[in-house]
Write a protein that holds these residues in place. Structure first.
Motif, PDB file in Angstrom:
ATOM      1  N   ALA A 193       0.420  -7.150  12.542  1.00  0.00           N
ATOM      2  CA  ALA A 193      -0.068  -6.526  13.775  1.00  0.00           C
ATOM      3  C   ALA A 193      -0.236  -5.034  13.521  1.00  0.00           C
ATOM      4  CB  ALA A 193       0.909  -6.760  14.913  1.00  0.00           C
ATOM      5  N   SER A 194      -1.207  -4.462  14.225  1.00  0.00           N
ATOM      6  CA  SER A 194      -1.462  -3.038  14.065  1.00  0.00           C
ATOM      7  C   SER A 194      -0.759  -2.312  15.213  1.00  0.00           C
ATOM      8  CB  SER A 194      -2.978  -2.852  14.125  1.00  0.00           C
ATOM      9  OG  SER A 194      -3.309  -1.516  14.240  1.00  0.00           O
ATOM     10  N   ASP A 195      -0.074  -1.190  14.933  1.00  0.00           N
ATOM     11  CA  ASP A 195       0.623  -0.502  16.028  1.00  0.00           C
ATOM     12  C   ASP A 195      -0.285   0.546  16.676  1.00  0.00           C
ATOM     13  OD1 ASP A 195       0.622   1.731  14.470  1.00  0.00           O
ATOM     14  OD2 ASP A 195       2.783   1.773  14.099  1.00  0.00           O
ATOM     15  N   GLU A 196       0.289   1.358  17.563  1.00  0.00           N
ATOM     16  CA  GLU A 196      -0.545   2.303  18.336  1.00  0.00           C
ATOM     17  C   GLU A 196      -1.213   3.352  17.451  1.00  0.00           C
ATOM     18  OE1 GLU A 196       3.729   3.723  18.627  1.00  0.00           O
ATOM     19  OE2 GLU A 196       2.703   1.805  18.719  1.00  0.00           O
ATOM     20  N   ASP A 197      -0.719   3.556  16.224  1.00  0.00           N
ATOM     21  CA  ASP A 197      -1.353   4.505  15.295  1.00  0.00           C
ATOM     22  C   ASP A 197      -2.304   3.818  14.320  1.00  0.00           C
ATOM     23  OD1 ASP A 197       0.049   6.674  16.298  1.00  0.00           O
ATOM     24  OD2 ASP A 197       1.784   6.250  15.027  1.00  0.00           O
ATOM     25  N   GLY A 198      -2.426   2.519  14.447  1.00  0.00           N
ATOM     26  CA  GLY A 198      -3.267   1.792  13.494  1.00  0.00           C
ATOM     27  C   GLY A 198      -2.521   1.432  12.214  1.00  0.00           C
ATOM     28  N   ASP A 199      -1.210   1.734  12.187  1.00  0.00           N
ATOM     29  CA  ASP A 199      -0.421   1.313  11.016  1.00  0.00           C
ATOM     30  C   ASP A 199      -0.236  -0.204  11.072  1.00  0.00           C
ATOM     31  OD1 ASP A 199      -0.244   3.970  10.396  1.00  0.00           O
ATOM     32  OD2 ASP A 199       1.770   4.234  11.224  1.00  0.00           O
ATOM     33  N   LEU A 200      -0.107  -0.811   9.892  1.00  0.00           N
ATOM     34  CA  LEU A 200       0.010  -2.270   9.848  1.00  0.00           C
ATOM     35  C   LEU A 200       1.475  -2.671   9.706  1.00  0.00           C
ATOM     36  CD1 LEU A 200      -2.959  -3.101   7.440  1.00  0.00           C
ATOM     37  CD2 LEU A 200      -2.911  -3.397   9.921  1.00  0.00           C
ATOM     38  N   ARG A 201       1.901  -3.577  10.585  1.00  0.00           N
ATOM     39  CA  ARG A 201       3.279  -4.054  10.518  1.00  0.00           C
ATOM     40  C   ARG A 201       3.267  -5.537  10.155  1.00  0.00           C
ATOM     41  NH1 ARG A 201       5.894  -3.947  15.979  1.00  0.00           N
ATOM     42  NH2 ARG A 201       5.761  -1.709  15.735  1.00  0.00           N
ATOM     43  N   PHE A 202       3.901  -5.840   9.044  1.00  0.00           N
ATOM     44  CA  PHE A 202       3.990  -7.235   8.591  1.00  0.00           C
ATOM     45  C   PHE A 202       5.381  -7.757   8.916  1.00  0.00           C
ATOM     46  CE2 PHE A 202       0.738  -5.267   6.085  1.00  0.00           C
ATOM     47  CZ  PHE A 202      -0.231  -6.238   5.968  1.00  0.00           C
ATOM     48  N   LEU A 230       4.602  -9.904  -0.679  1.00  0.00           N
ATOM     49  CA  LEU A 230       4.641  -8.439  -0.621  1.00  0.00           C
ATOM     50  C   LEU A 230       3.775  -7.852  -1.724  1.00  0.00           C
ATOM     51  CD1 LEU A 230       8.428  -7.746   0.064  1.00  0.00           C
ATOM     52  CD2 LEU A 230       6.534  -7.318   1.627  1.00  0.00           C
ATOM     53  N   ASN A 231       3.795  -8.507  -2.850  1.00  0.00           N
ATOM     54  CA  ASN A 231       2.994  -8.068  -3.993  1.00  0.00           C
ATOM     55  C   ASN A 231       1.493  -8.125  -3.709  1.00  0.00           C
ATOM     56  OD1 ASN A 231       3.966  -7.035  -6.289  1.00  0.00           O
ATOM     57  ND2 ASN A 231       4.141  -8.972  -7.401  1.00  0.00           N
ATOM     58  N   ARG A 232       1.090  -9.072  -2.867  1.00  0.00           N
ATOM     59  CA  ARG A 232      -0.344  -9.276  -2.592  1.00  0.00           C
ATOM     60  C   ARG A 232      -0.895  -8.311  -1.547  1.00  0.00           C
ATOM     61  NH1 ARG A 232      -1.101 -15.031  -0.320  1.00  0.00           N
ATOM     62  NH2 ARG A 232      -3.318 -14.654  -0.559  1.00  0.00           N
ATOM     63  N   ILE A 233       0.002  -7.745  -0.717  1.00  0.00           N
ATOM     64  CA  ILE A 233      -0.469  -7.006   0.454  1.00  0.00           C
ATOM     65  C   ILE A 233      -1.441  -5.859   0.123  1.00  0.00           C
ATOM     66  CG2 ILE A 233       0.263  -5.517   2.387  1.00  0.00           C
ATOM     67  CD1 ILE A 233       2.621  -7.437   2.805  1.00  0.00           C
ATOM     68  N   PRO A 234      -1.104  -4.943  -0.813  1.00  0.00           N
ATOM     69  CA  PRO A 234      -2.026  -3.814  -1.062  1.00  0.00           C
ATOM     70  C   PRO A 234      -3.428  -4.281  -1.473  1.00  0.00           C
ATOM     71  CG  PRO A 234       0.086  -3.445  -2.136  1.00  0.00           C
ATOM     72  CD  PRO A 234       0.115  -4.848  -1.628  1.00  0.00           C
ATOM     73  N   GLN A 235      -3.455  -5.300  -2.315  1.00  0.00           N
ATOM     74  CA  GLN A 235      -4.757  -5.799  -2.783  1.00  0.00           C
ATOM     75  C   GLN A 235      -5.541  -6.426  -1.616  1.00  0.00           C
ATOM     76  OE1 GLN A 235      -4.233  -9.200  -5.314  1.00  0.00           O
ATOM     77  NE2 GLN A 235      -6.365  -9.783  -4.905  1.00  0.00           N
ATOM     78  N   VAL A 288      -8.417  -5.742  10.523  1.00  0.00           N
ATOM     79  CA  VAL A 288      -7.766  -6.049   9.235  1.00  0.00           C
ATOM     80  C   VAL A 288      -6.532  -6.934   9.473  1.00  0.00           C
ATOM     81  CG1 VAL A 288      -6.473  -5.043   7.293  1.00  0.00           C
ATOM     82  CG2 VAL A 288      -8.602  -3.996   8.038  1.00  0.00           C
ATOM     83  N   ALA A 289      -5.753  -6.582  10.513  1.00  0.00           N
ATOM     84  CA  ALA A 289      -4.547  -7.375  10.815  1.00  0.00           C
ATOM     85  C   ALA A 289      -4.925  -8.822  11.121  1.00  0.00           C
ATOM     86  CB  ALA A 289      -3.799  -6.765  11.996  1.00  0.00           C
ATOM     87  N   ASN A 290      -6.000  -8.999  11.886  1.00  0.00           N
ATOM     88  CA  ASN A 290      -6.424 -10.370  12.217  1.00  0.00           C
ATOM     89  C   ASN A 290      -6.833 -11.139  10.958  1.00  0.00           C
ATOM     90  OD1 ASN A 290      -7.050 -12.369  14.408  1.00  0.00           O
ATOM     91  ND2 ASN A 290      -9.090 -12.223  13.512  1.00  0.00           N
ATOM     92  N   LYS A 291      -7.488 -10.432  10.021  1.00  0.00           N
ATOM     93  CA  LYS A 291      -7.886 -11.098   8.772  1.00  0.00           C
ATOM     94  C   LYS A 291      -6.656 -11.596   8.008  1.00  0.00           C
ATOM     95  CE  LYS A 291     -12.340  -8.888   8.096  1.00  0.00           C
ATOM     96  NZ  LYS A 291     -13.065  -7.819   7.414  1.00  0.00           N
ATOM     97  N   PHE A 292      -5.602 -10.774   8.007  1.00  0.00           N
ATOM     98  CA  PHE A 292      -4.360 -11.224   7.358  1.00  0.00           C
ATOM     99  C   PHE A 292      -3.834 -12.490   8.029  1.00  0.00           C
ATOM    100  CE2 PHE A 292      -3.847  -7.117   5.237  1.00  0.00           C
ATOM    101  CZ  PHE A 292      -3.252  -7.521   4.059  1.00  0.00           C
ATOM    102  N   PHE A 341      12.136 -10.090   9.014  1.00  0.00           N
ATOM    103  CA  PHE A 341      11.835  -9.096   7.982  1.00  0.00           C
ATOM    104  C   PHE A 341      10.573  -8.349   8.391  1.00  0.00           C
ATOM    105  CE2 PHE A 341      14.128 -12.381   5.646  1.00  0.00           C
ATOM    106  CZ  PHE A 341      14.996 -11.629   4.884  1.00  0.00           C
ATOM    107  N   VAL A 342      10.617  -7.029   8.298  1.00  0.00           N
ATOM    108  CA  VAL A 342       9.449  -6.227   8.689  1.00  0.00           C
ATOM    109  C   VAL A 342       9.141  -5.199   7.607  1.00  0.00           C
ATOM    110  CG1 VAL A 342       8.531  -4.570  10.365  1.00  0.00           C
ATOM    111  CG2 VAL A 342       9.942  -6.452  11.151  1.00  0.00           C
ATOM    112  N   VAL A 343       7.846  -5.067   7.288  1.00  0.00           N
ATOM    113  CA  VAL A 343       7.460  -4.009   6.364  1.00  0.00           C
ATOM    114  C   VAL A 343       6.218  -3.306   6.934  1.00  0.00           C
ATOM    115  CG1 VAL A 343       6.220  -5.639   4.877  1.00  0.00           C
ATOM    116  CG2 VAL A 343       6.909  -3.471   3.940  1.00  0.00           C
ATOM    117  N   ASN A 344       6.210  -1.988   6.840  1.00  0.00           N
ATOM    118  CA  ASN A 344       5.119  -1.204   7.429  1.00  0.00           C
ATOM    119  C   ASN A 344       4.234  -0.559   6.364  1.00  0.00           C
ATOM    120  OD1 ASN A 344       5.711  -1.340  10.332  1.00  0.00           O
ATOM    121  ND2 ASN A 344       7.608  -0.322   9.728  1.00  0.00           N
ATOM    122  N   TYR A 345       2.947  -0.538   6.641  1.00  0.00           N
ATOM    123  CA  TYR A 345       1.982   0.185   5.798  1.00  0.00           C
ATOM    124  C   TYR A 345       1.200   1.120   6.706  1.00  0.00           C
ATOM    125  CZ  TYR A 345       2.790  -2.948   1.872  1.00  0.00           C
ATOM    126  OH  TYR A 345       3.362  -3.628   0.841  1.00  0.00           O
TER     127      TYR A 345
END
Lengths: 167, 176
Positions: free
Chosen positions: B131-140, B165-170, B116-120, B93-97
């Motif tokens: 993990a953060s992609d080449e644009d700095g977007d976060l992929r969970f 998923l509910n916790r991610i934005p916070q 930030v990705a490492n903190k998660f 399962f993958v979700v992008n922010y």
């Protein structure tokens, strides 16, 4: 004990037997003495208020792996391994480079969760939902062992290449 | 089937094919469970595309990571990509922010996004790997190894997925 709790402990029994059968655990090795509490709880006491760890060994690297069980949380356990980087990468710039290399690996591969802790040791972490099934646990443990071995190897070479490029 | 016929019938050429057939059956079951699930569902806004993928699940064709189902989590109102490749022993399962530091994709924002990705990933018991992609977007992403023993496992997993998923934005706001 509820049937759900019974099924949770049955899963742990199955996981431990699989580790033995697949050669990831040797009861005659010294590290096995660390597992007495865990084994007693899973096979005898079945105390759901406890949390404890079970140590076993990678077949590919010989390093220790840990099964972390919080028996209160009955829906999963974690398998973890860590790699002490011996303070080699503790400078801020090395840590950032290392973080970037780890992040690149996480993007490139299907891997367990990877992270650097505050001491700059590298952790590998995988969650497994209960109850488990024999084949999926075999897949899980082999996947974890292979991932840790290949990610360690690749991380060193990626880091060295990165440093060379920056110089 | 008679012994003679059994001997004459074409055999699977390798252990891999048998394994593949097994995974095909498992992922079909997995989709059935998503359909019955309280927290997750096949995204109704992607009905046609999802149907195409579901049809492909019955064949060994779905080998490429580019193809995925879109799964909707009603609790967090989040869409996830669900990869069911037949050559993998797990479903993913993958979700992008988008990059939490904005659209300016310079080295600093990318580097901050990696932190930030490492903190998660350091967050004990947080389900998704980040993990953060080449644009700095976060992929969970989360990988569920197959086979899951039964639907009960899937239920507890999907409940957990919805909760996380509910916790991610916070957590993103906290870790920036």
């Amino acid at each position: 004990m509820t049937s759900k709790e019974h099924s949770v402990f049955a899963s742990y029994e199955l996981a431990l037997m699989q580790l033995l059968e697949l050669g990831y655990y040797d009861p005659e090795d010294e590290y096995a003495t660390r597992n007495e509490d865990f084994l007693n709880n899973v096979f005898t006491t079945k105390d759901t208020t406890k949390s404890s760890t079970f140590t076993f060994k990678s077949k590919l690297l010989g390093q220790y792996f840990t099964l972390n069980a919080d028996f209160k949380k009955d829906n999963y356990f974690r398998i973890t391994a860590y790699w002490i980087l011996d303070g080699k990468y503790k400078s801020m710039s090395d840590r950032l480079v290392l973080l970037e290399c780890i992040n690149n690996l996480a993007n490139k591969y299907a891997s367990p969760k990877l992270y650097l802790d505050k001491d700059t040791d590298l952790w590998f972490d995988l969650q497994v939902f209960l109850p488990i099934e024999k084949q999926s646990f075999k897949n899980t443990i082999e996947f974890f062992d292979q991932s840790v071995a290949s990610l360690r190897r690749e991380l060193i070479s990626t880091f060295n290449d990165f440093k060379k490029d920056k110089q | 089937m008679s012994n003679a016929l059994a001997k004459l019938m074409p055999k699977k050429s390798s252990g891999d094919s048998v394994e593949k057939q097994h995974i095909i059956a498992l992922r079909e079951l997995f989709v059935d469970w998503i359909r019955e699930c309280k927290e997750l569902s096949l995204d109704p806004s992607r009905e046609e595309q999802n149907k195409e993928i579901v049809d492909k699940l019955k064949t060994p064709e779905l080998d490429k990571l580019e193809e995925f189902l879109v799964v909707y989590d009603s609790i967090s109102d989040t869409r996830m990509l669900c990869f069911l490749d037949s050559d993998l022993p797990f479903v993913k399962f993958v979700v992008n922010y988008s990059n939490p530091y904005g659209n300016n994709k310079d080295d600093l924002t990318k580097s901050n996004s990696i932190t930030v990705a490492n903190k998660f990933n350091c967050t004990i018991n947080f389900l998704f790997s980040c993990a953060s992609d080449e644009d700095g977007d976060l992929r969970f992403s989360y990988r569920a190894m197959l086979p899951l023993k039964d639907q009960e496992v899937f239920k507890s997993m999907s409940k957990r997925i919805a909760m996380e998923l509910n916790r991610i934005p916070q957590l993103i706001a906290e870790y920036m």
